[in-house]
Design a protein around this motif. Sequence first.
Motif, short mmCIF file in Angstrom:
data_model
loop_
_atom_site.label_atom_id
_atom_site.label_comp_id
_atom_site.label_asym_id
_atom_site.label_seq_id
_atom_site.Cartn_x
_atom_site.Cartn_y
_atom_site.Cartn_z
N LEU A 184 44.53 -57.99 46.38
CA LEU A 184 44.87 -59.41 46.40
C LEU A 184 44.78 -59.97 44.98
O LEU A 184 43.71 -59.95 44.38
N PRO A 185 45.89 -60.46 44.42
CA PRO A 185 45.85 -61.00 43.05
C PRO A 185 44.80 -62.11 42.93
O PRO A 185 44.57 -62.88 43.88
N GLU A 186 44.19 -62.19 41.77
CA GLU A 186 43.10 -63.16 41.57
C GLU A 186 43.57 -64.60 41.75
O GLU A 186 42.81 -65.45 42.19
N ASP A 187 44.85 -64.88 41.44
CA ASP A 187 45.32 -66.26 41.59
C ASP A 187 45.52 -66.65 43.06
O ASP A 187 45.76 -67.83 43.36
N TYR A 200 28.29 -66.99 47.97
CA TYR A 200 27.84 -65.70 47.44
C TYR A 200 28.98 -64.69 47.46
O TYR A 200 29.14 -63.89 46.53
N PHE A 201 29.79 -64.73 48.49
CA PHE A 201 30.98 -63.88 48.58
C PHE A 201 31.92 -64.21 47.43
O PHE A 201 32.44 -63.31 46.74
N GLY A 202 32.16 -65.50 47.20
CA GLY A 202 33.05 -65.91 46.14
C GLY A 202 32.57 -65.48 44.77
O GLY A 202 33.37 -65.02 43.93
N LYS A 203 31.29 -65.62 44.53
CA LYS A 203 30.72 -65.23 43.24
C LYS A 203 30.82 -63.73 43.01
O LYS A 203 31.15 -63.28 41.91
N ALA A 204 30.58 -62.97 44.06
CA ALA A 204 30.58 -61.51 43.94
C ALA A 204 31.98 -60.94 43.79
O ALA A 204 32.18 -59.94 43.07
N TYR A 205 32.96 -61.57 44.46
CA TYR A 205 34.30 -60.98 44.52
C TYR A 205 35.38 -61.88 43.93
O TYR A 205 36.56 -61.70 44.19
N LYS A 206 34.95 -62.86 43.11
CA LYS A 206 35.87 -63.69 42.32
C LYS A 206 36.85 -64.48 43.19
O LYS A 206 38.06 -64.46 42.96
N HIS A 296 39.13 -57.99 55.62
CA HIS A 296 40.49 -57.65 56.05
C HIS A 296 41.24 -58.91 56.50
O HIS A 296 42.43 -59.08 56.17
N THR A 297 40.55 -59.77 57.23
CA THR A 297 41.17 -61.02 57.71
C THR A 297 41.57 -61.91 56.53
O THR A 297 42.68 -62.46 56.50
N ILE A 298 40.70 -62.05 55.57
CA ILE A 298 40.95 -62.91 54.40
C ILE A 298 42.11 -62.37 53.57
O ILE A 298 43.06 -63.10 53.24
N VAL A 299 42.04 -61.09 53.23
CA VAL A 299 43.06 -60.50 52.37
C VAL A 299 44.43 -60.52 53.05
O VAL A 299 45.45 -60.87 52.43
N SER A 300 44.46 -60.17 54.33
CA SER A 300 45.74 -60.13 55.06
C SER A 300 46.39 -61.50 55.11
O SER A 300 47.61 -61.64 54.98
N ALA A 301 45.60 -62.55 55.31
CA ALA A 301 46.16 -63.90 55.46
C ALA A 301 46.59 -64.51 54.14
O ALA A 301 47.53 -65.30 54.10
N LEU A 302 45.91 -64.15 53.04
CA LEU A 302 46.20 -64.78 51.76
C LEU A 302 47.24 -64.04 50.93
O LEU A 302 47.74 -64.57 49.94
N LYS A 303 47.59 -62.83 51.31
CA LYS A 303 48.59 -62.07 50.56
C LYS A 303 49.94 -62.75 50.58
O LYS A 303 50.36 -63.26 51.62
#
Length: 303
Positions: A184-187, A200-206, A296-303
């Motif tokens: 998933l691109p950082e933008d 904490y998730f956001g800080k760890a995985y940008k 998986h849910t986050i990445v799939s939906a935001l791609k």
Amino acid sequence: MKQLILLALLSVSLLSCKDTRPKDGKFHIITTTSMITDLVENIGGDKVEVQGLMGAGVDPHLYKASEGDVSKLSNANMILYSGLHLEGKLVEVFEKMKRQNINTVAISDALDKKDLIGSTLFESNYDPHIWFDVKNWELITVFVEKQLSEALPEHKEYFKANAVTYLEKLKVLKEEIEAEIATLPEDKRRLVTAHDAFNYFGKAYKFDVVGLQGLSTATEAGVQDVQKTAAYIIDHKVKAVFIESSVPRRTVEALKAAVNSKKHEVVIGGTLFSDALGNPGTPEGTYIGMFKFNVHTIVSALK
């Protein structure tokens, strides 16, 4: 009145706790959240009996002790809770248990305060959602193993071996989720959820993380919160927002409607597990399975 009755029952229970502890030879551990329950079961194995107060979909921010809970806590050999005021309505109960010499431990004590995310909006001044960085969970695994080993030194090697095995699983988890997030691109790493549980998730995985409600679900989102979050979604062209299994979905539905009314299409990308695991017996009913599902849910939906 109901609260006074409960406190009275608590006092009676505590006064008699030394005589009413289980005499079945088992070491009884009471845990609060389902994440802690899963962890202690992995480390304690068949040497302890673990009972969690909060099941799937239960919000620890709002959880109040029942009469049955008071009895379970007062009869426990050990109590493990998250701390940092996550279980805000149980703080007084935990303090009473400590005064009665029941081994009552906050797993957040495993972490250095400098590694916590600060917050002026939460009572403890720290974000309590510490499990959303796997590195924190590794430190907590070691901490819990130490607590069990000190309580039951005759099983020290057993607990240590279980902890080593679990730490290996967490290492694999980190590798898997990092590989999936890397697709998933950082933008596009903008996570909008029902409440502010994923810092904490956001800080760890940008990820840039935005919660419609604050750190605690005890505070409800207002019209201004919805409008501010809607503006963020539109400005950053966010494709999906997420509901949470332990938080009512109505505020996220209102957010979606507010965004769509301004001619920007946003969808609900799925349900994330935030303050509780999924149903027992399912992959999401474990910490590792929950984390994989969320990513998986986050990445799939935001791609």
